[in-house]
Design a protein around this motif. Structure first.
Motif, PDB file in Angstrom:
ATOM      1  N   TYR A  53       0.849  -1.197   0.000  1.00 44.10           N
ATOM      2  CA  TYR A  53       0.000   0.000   0.000  1.00 44.10           C
ATOM      3  C   TYR A  53       0.884   1.247   0.000  1.00 44.10           C
ATOM      4  CZ  TYR A  53      -4.463   2.460   1.009  1.00 44.10           C
ATOM      5  OH  TYR A  53      -5.593   3.248   0.953  1.00 44.10           O
ATOM      6  N   ALA A  54       1.928   1.264   0.825  1.00 42.18           N
ATOM      7  CA  ALA A  54       2.814   2.432   0.897  1.00 42.18           C
ATOM      8  C   ALA A  54       3.472   2.696  -0.456  1.00 42.18           C
ATOM      9  CB  ALA A  54       3.869   2.233   1.980  1.00 42.18           C
ATOM     10  N   ALA A  55       3.962   1.644  -1.104  1.00 43.11           N
ATOM     11  CA  ALA A  55       4.624   1.810  -2.400  1.00 43.11           C
ATOM     12  C   ALA A  55       3.644   2.294  -3.464  1.00 43.11           C
ATOM     13  CB  ALA A  55       5.261   0.494  -2.829  1.00 43.11           C
ATOM     14  N   ALA A  60       1.146   6.825  -6.698  1.00 41.92           N
ATOM     15  CA  ALA A  60      -0.021   7.661  -6.996  1.00 41.92           C
ATOM     16  C   ALA A  60       0.275   9.124  -6.656  1.00 41.92           C
ATOM     17  CB  ALA A  60      -1.241   7.165  -6.215  1.00 41.92           C
ATOM     18  N   LEU A  61       0.967   9.352  -5.541  1.00 40.19           N
ATOM     19  CA  LEU A  61       1.341  10.713  -5.150  1.00 40.19           C
ATOM     20  C   LEU A  61       2.275  11.323  -6.189  1.00 40.19           C
ATOM     21  CD1 LEU A  61       1.196  12.970  -3.024  1.00 40.19           C
ATOM     22  CD2 LEU A  61       3.126  11.854  -1.867  1.00 40.19           C
ATOM     23  N   THR A  78       4.719   5.862   4.728  1.00 38.21           N
ATOM     24  CA  THR A  78       4.815   4.753   5.670  1.00 38.21           C
ATOM     25  C   THR A  78       3.417   4.208   5.893  1.00 38.21           C
ATOM     26  OG1 THR A  78       6.711   5.760   6.781  1.00 38.21           O
ATOM     27  CG2 THR A  78       5.504   4.071   8.005  1.00 38.21           C
ATOM     28  N   GLY A  79       3.253   2.923   5.647  1.00 38.10           N
ATOM     29  CA  GLY A  79       1.969   2.274   5.867  1.00 38.10           C
ATOM     30  C   GLY A  79       1.954   1.545   7.193  1.00 38.10           C
ATOM     31  N   GLU A  80       0.897   1.746   7.941  1.00 36.26           N
ATOM     32  CA  GLU A  80       0.686   1.032   9.201  1.00 36.26           C
ATOM     33  C   GLU A  80      -0.613   0.251   9.062  1.00 36.26           C
ATOM     34  OE1 GLU A  80       0.604   3.830  12.435  1.00 36.26           O
ATOM     35  OE2 GLU A  80       2.477   4.792  11.796  1.00 36.26           O
ATOM     36  N   LEU A  96      -1.807   5.816   6.719  1.00 34.58           N
ATOM     37  CA  LEU A  96      -0.745   6.162   5.781  1.00 34.58           C
ATOM     38  C   LEU A  96      -0.133   7.477   6.235  1.00 34.58           C
ATOM     39  CD1 LEU A  96      -2.427   5.371   2.339  1.00 34.58           C
ATOM     40  CD2 LEU A  96      -0.729   3.998   3.556  1.00 34.58           C
ATOM     41  N   ARG A  97       1.142   7.435   6.574  1.00 34.97           N
ATOM     42  CA  ARG A  97       1.875   8.631   6.998  1.00 34.97           C
ATOM     43  C   ARG A  97       2.709   9.107   5.810  1.00 34.97           C
ATOM     44  NH1 ARG A  97       1.114   9.260  12.286  1.00 34.97           N
ATOM     45  NH2 ARG A  97       0.540   7.390  13.472  1.00 34.97           N
ATOM     46  N   VAL A  98       2.387  10.303   5.322  1.00 33.30           N
ATOM     47  CA  VAL A  98       3.052  10.846   4.144  1.00 33.30           C
ATOM     48  C   VAL A  98       3.959  11.987   4.576  1.00 33.30           C
ATOM     49  CG1 VAL A  98       2.733  11.850   1.857  1.00 33.30           C
ATOM     50  CG2 VAL A  98       1.041  10.220   2.761  1.00 33.30           C
ATOM     51  N   GLU A  99       5.252  11.787   4.367  1.00 33.19           N
ATOM     52  CA  GLU A  99       6.244  12.807   4.677  1.00 33.19           C
ATOM     53  C   GLU A  99       6.614  13.502   3.371  1.00 33.19           C
ATOM     54  OE1 GLU A  99      10.728  13.095   6.542  1.00 33.19           O
ATOM     55  OE2 GLU A  99       9.500  11.330   6.969  1.00 33.19           O
ATOM     56  N   LEU A 100       6.226  14.759   3.259  1.00 36.84           N
ATOM     57  CA  LEU A 100       6.452  15.515   2.032  1.00 36.84           C
ATOM     58  C   LEU A 100       7.752  16.306   2.117  1.00 36.84           C
ATOM     59  CD1 LEU A 100       2.807  16.793   1.643  1.00 36.84           C
ATOM     60  CD2 LEU A 100       3.959  15.154   0.150  1.00 36.84           C
ATOM     61  N   PRO A 101       8.339  16.624   0.967  1.00 39.69           N
ATOM     62  CA  PRO A 101       9.533  17.473   0.969  1.00 39.69           C
ATOM     63  C   PRO A 101       9.216  18.845   1.579  1.00 39.69           C
ATOM     64  CG  PRO A 101       9.146  16.544  -1.221  1.00 39.69           C
ATOM     65  CD  PRO A 101       7.947  16.217  -0.374  1.00 39.69           C
ATOM     66  N   ASP A 102      10.215  19.465   2.173  1.00 41.57           N
ATOM     67  CA  ASP A 102      10.036  20.784   2.793  1.00 41.57           C
ATOM     68  C   ASP A 102       9.578  21.842   1.794  1.00 41.57           C
ATOM     69  OD1 ASP A 102      10.792  19.772   5.246  1.00 41.57           O
ATOM     70  OD2 ASP A 102      12.895  20.389   5.032  1.00 41.57           O
TER      71      ASP A 102
END
Length: 137
Positions: A53-55, A60-61, A78-80, A96-102
């Protein structure tokens, strides 16, 4: 649906067995997690689902980011995946924890994550079936 690709894998002996893909690239020992009373000496379906799911969501993002001309190539997802009792059986829940670029502001990032959630095949498959929480970090 016109299939672009079909993955094939076989699992034997359930959660305490082995999972092998038809092309042999995936060949994993499965084990019940310690938290569920098992030995934990292998991976488990929830870990595989979380990774898949994370991949998929990250792809998709990337797609919606390119369409919006916003560089999210350094994003991390990161998928939990949690499993628990649900009625007579078991159920799943996902975060789903999405860490975006600054370089991506919070509002733009949130919109892209929501759009990715509409595009991602895993999101479409789970929608209405299990709770999926999106966390933008």
């Amino acid at each position: 649906m016109d299939a672009l690709y079909t993955a094939v894998a076989t699992a034997t002996h359930g959660r305490d067995g082995r999972a092998v893909s038809s092309d042999g690239r995936l060949d994993l020992q499965l084990a019940i997690p310690v938290e569920m009373g098992g030995g934990g000496q292998g991976t488990n379906p929830e870990q595989l689902f979380a990774a898949g799911y994370a991949a998929c969501f990250a792809s998709a993002l990337g797609l919606v980011g390119r369409q919006a001309k916003v560089d999210v190539s350094d994003a991390a997802v990161t998928g939990e995946v949690s499993i628990g009792k649900q009625g007579e059986g078991f159920g799943l829940a996902v975060i789903l924890r999405v860490e975006l670029p600054d370089s991506v502001d919070q509002e733009t990032g949130r919109k892209l994550v929501e759009q990715a959630h509409q595009v991602c095949p895993y999101s479409n498959a789970t929608r209405g079936n299990i709770p999926v929480e999106l966390v933008v970090e």
